[in-house]
Design an enzyme around this catalytic site. Structure first.
Site, PDB file in Angstrom:
ATOM      1  N   ARG A  25       0.843  -1.211   0.000  1.00 43.55           N
ATOM      2  CA  ARG A  25       0.000   0.000   0.000  1.00 43.55           C
ATOM      3  C   ARG A  25       0.872   1.253   0.000  1.00 43.55           C
ATOM      4  NH1 ARG A  25      -1.608   1.623   4.627  1.00 43.55           N
ATOM      5  NH2 ARG A  25      -2.359  -0.381   5.406  1.00 43.55           N
ATOM      6  N   TYR A  42     -17.141  16.708 -15.093  1.00 41.89           N
ATOM      7  CA  TYR A  42     -17.626  15.325 -15.114  1.00 41.89           C
ATOM      8  C   TYR A  42     -18.591  15.127 -13.932  1.00 41.89           C
ATOM      9  CZ  TYR A  42     -17.559  10.339 -14.111  1.00 41.89           C
ATOM     10  OH  TYR A  42     -17.933   9.060 -13.812  1.00 41.89           O
ATOM     11  N   ASP A  83      -7.748  18.585 -14.320  1.00 38.91           N
ATOM     12  CA  ASP A  83      -8.062  17.226 -14.763  1.00 38.91           C
ATOM     13  C   ASP A  83      -7.681  17.143 -16.244  1.00 38.91           C
ATOM     14  OD1 ASP A  83      -9.343  14.942 -15.798  1.00 38.91           O
ATOM     15  OD2 ASP A  83     -10.850  14.986 -14.219  1.00 38.91           O
ATOM     16  N   LYS A  97      -9.259   6.100 -19.122  1.00 37.39           N
ATOM     17  CA  LYS A  97      -9.660   6.600 -20.433  1.00 37.39           C
ATOM     18  C   LYS A  97      -8.503   6.481 -21.437  1.00 37.39           C
ATOM     19  CE  LYS A  97     -13.562   7.307 -18.493  1.00 37.39           C
ATOM     20  NZ  LYS A  97     -13.416   7.663 -17.145  1.00 37.39           N
TER      21      LYS A  97
HETATM   22  C1  LIG Z   1     -12.780  13.965 -16.865  1.00 35.13           C
HETATM   23  C2  LIG Z   1     -12.958  12.824 -15.923  1.00 35.13           C
HETATM   24  N1  LIG Z   1     -12.377  12.872 -14.717  1.00 35.13           N
HETATM   25  C3  LIG Z   1     -12.520  11.857 -13.814  1.00 35.13           C
HETATM   26  C4  LIG Z   1     -13.275  10.747 -14.112  1.00 35.13           C
HETATM   27  C5  LIG Z   1     -13.423   9.638 -13.091  1.00 35.13           C
HETATM   28  O1  LIG Z   1     -12.591   8.588 -13.415  1.00 35.13           O
HETATM   29  P1  LIG Z   1     -12.885   7.020 -13.067  1.00 35.13           P
HETATM   30  O2  LIG Z   1     -14.124   6.639 -13.798  1.00 35.13           O
HETATM   31  O3  LIG Z   1     -11.643   6.354 -13.539  1.00 35.13           O
HETATM   32  O4  LIG Z   1     -13.055   6.961 -11.579  1.00 35.13           O
HETATM   33  C6  LIG Z   1     -13.882  10.649 -15.365  1.00 35.13           C
HETATM   34  C7  LIG Z   1     -14.699   9.464 -15.695  1.00 35.13           C
HETATM   35  O5  LIG Z   1     -15.416   9.424 -16.662  1.00 35.13           O
HETATM   36  C8  LIG Z   1     -13.725  11.717 -16.286  1.00 35.13           C
HETATM   37  O6  LIG Z   1     -14.302  11.679 -17.502  1.00 35.13           O
END
Ligand SMILES: Cc1ncc(COP(=O)(O)O)c(C=O)c1O
Length: 366
Positions: A48, A100, A172, A197
Site C-alpha cells: 500500500r 464530469y 483534470d 480513459k
Molecule cells: C474527466 C474525468 N475525470 C474523472 C473521471 C473519473 O474517473 P474514473 O471513472 O476512472 O473513476 C472521469 C470518468 O469518466 C472523467 O471523464
C-alpha cells in the site's frame, strides 16, 4: 539523455529488471517485503505504501507531466479524492462548472460531509473567478477541454490568478493526456487523470493518477495515499503501462478520425451543432430532434452506446442519462447539456466504417 514522449511511453518498463533483462516490467504481487535486520529495508515494506511495479508507472507519469511525483490510484475518482483530502472543513474551492458528473458528486459529498465550500463558476469570464476568491479559498479545479461540450479553458491565464492569490491550481487532464497538454508547464500545481480513459486506452483497466509539481505537496499526498489506501493494484499498474506504450499512435489515429467525422457530421441534415476543440479524439453533437436519440442509438451496429471514453473502440454517450445524470436538470440544461446532445469518443477503426454506421442510423430517423 532526455527523450520525447513517444520514446518514454514506448520504452515504459524496459530496462527496469536488470537481472533478467525483461523488456516488459515485472508484476510484483508481493504485499510484504522481508527485512535483513532491524533498521534495514530495500525501500519497500508494504505494497500500500510502495510497490515496485506501481513505482515504475508513478515515475513515468511524473516525467511525462513534468512533475516531481506521481500517485497511482484505484480509479480517477480515487485520484481526485486524494487531492480533495488536502483540504479541511471551511476551505473554499472554485470549480469550473463544466465538470464530469462523478467529480461533481464527489465534491457534493465533501461539501455535505466535511463542510468544504464549493463555488461552481463559468470560466468564460475570468474576472468572475477572481471576484469569487475569498480568504478561505484554497484552490481552483478545472477540466480542459470541458466535458461534454469540449471548450478549452486557458490554463496559463487561470494560473496567473492562482499564483497572485496563493492558491493551488488543479487540472483534470483526462481528455488530452500529457501527449497533447502538460498543465504543470502552463502553471498548474496538480494534475489528475482518469487513466481508465486515454492512458489505458483499451476499456479494460480502472485507474487514476495524481501528479504534483512541488515536493511539499508530494510529501503530503504520499502520506494521504498510504493513509486512504485507494492505491492501484500491481496488475492494474502493469496493464495500464501496457496500454500507455501505444498512446501516441492511438491519439494520432483517433484525432485523424475525429477530424474526418467532424466534417461529415457538420454537413449532415440530422445534426444541429458539432463541438470539437481542434485536437484529440472527443467530439459532441446535437441531433435536431430529441426524439431521435433513442432510435439513433438503437440502430448503431459498430459504435457502442456506452459510458466511457478514450478507448480504441468508438463509443457514443448520452450525457443526460449517463455521465451528467447527477447534475440537477435545471443546471444541466443551463450548461447546454440538453436532451439532444451526444458525446462521441472516436476510436481507431477505419473511419469509412464509422461513417457508414452513422449514415445507416441517420437514415432510419425520418
Ligand atoms: C474527466 C474525468 N475525470 C474523472 C473521471 C473519473 O474517473 P474514473 O471513472 O476512472 O473513476 C472521469 C470518468 O469518466 C472523467 O471523464
Amino acid at each position: 539523455m532526455s527523450f520525447k514522449q513517444e520514446t518514454i511511453l514506448t520504452q515504459l518498463g524496459n530496462r527496469v529488471d536488470v537481472e533478467t533483462g525483461a523488456v516488459s516490467a515485472p508484476i510484483h504481487m508481493s504485499t510484504a517485503y522481508r527485512h535483513q535486520t532491524l533498521g534495514e529495508s530495500t525501500g519497500f515494506d508494504y505494497t500500500r505504501t510502495k510497490n515496485p511495479t506501481r513505482l515504475i508507472l508513478e515515475e513515468a507519469i511524473a516525467e511525462l507531466e513534468g512533475g516531481v511525483a506521481g500517485f497511482a490510484c484505484s480509479s480517477g475518482l480515487a485520484a481526485l479524492q486524494l487531492v480533495f483530502s488536502l483540504f479541511k472543513s471551511g476551505d473554499h474551492l472554485i470549480v469550473a462548472n463544466h465538470l464530469y458528473g462523478g467529480t461533481y458528486r464527489l465534491l457534493e459529498h465533501f461539501e455535505q460531509q466535511y463542510d468544504l465550500e464549493i463555488s461552481y463558476l463559468d470560466f468564460d469570464h475570468l474576472s468572475d473567478v477572481s471576484a469569487a476568491i475569498r480568504t478561505e479559498t484554497k484552490a481552483i479545479l478545472l477540466e480542459t477541454p470541458t466535458n461534454p461540450l469540449l471548450t478549452e479553458i486557458d490554463i496559463e491565464a487561470v494560473s496567473k490568478i492562482t499564483e497572485e492569490n496563493g492558491l493551488l491550481l488543479i487540472v483534470d487532464n483526462t481528455f488530452y493526456t500529457p501527449y497533447l497538454q502538460q498543465p504543470l508547464a502552463l502553471g498548474a500545481d496538480i494534475v489528475v487523470h482518469s487513466a481508465t480513459k486515454y492512458l489505458g486506452g483499451h476499456n479494460d483497466v480502472l485507474a487514476g493518477l495524481t501528479i504534483v509539481k512541488s515536493e511539499s505537496i508530494a510529501e503530503k499526498l504520499a502520506e494521504l495515499h498510504n493513509n486512504i489506501g485507494a492505491t492501484l493494484s500491481p496488475f492494474d499498474a502493469w496493464l495500464l503501462m501496457r496500454g500507455m506504450k501505444t498512446l501516441p499512435v492511438r491519439i494520432k489515429q483517433q484525432q485523424e478520425n475525429a477530424q474526418t467525422l467532424v466534417k461529415f457530421l457538420s454537413n449532415h441534415p440530422c445534426v444541429g451543432q458539432v463541438f470539437y476543440p481542434g485536437k484529440g479524439g472527443m467530439l459532441s453533437f446535437r441531433l435536431k430532434d430529441k426524439n431521435w436519440v433513442k432510435p439513433f442509438l438503437q440502430e448503431l451496429k459498430l459504435i457502442s452506446f456506452a459510458e466511457s471514453l478514450g478507448g480504441v473502440e468508438s463509443f457514443i454517450t448520452f450525457p443526460t442519462t449517463q455521465t451528467h445524470a447527477d447534475i440537477p436538470e435545471a443546471e444541466r440544461l443551463a450548461l447546454g447539456i440538453d436532451d439532444t446532445l451526444l458525446r462521441f469518443s472516436v476510436g481507431i477503426e477505419a473511419v469509412e466504417d464509422l461513417i457508414t454506421d452513422l449514415k445507416t442510423s441517420f437514415a432510419k430517423l425520418k
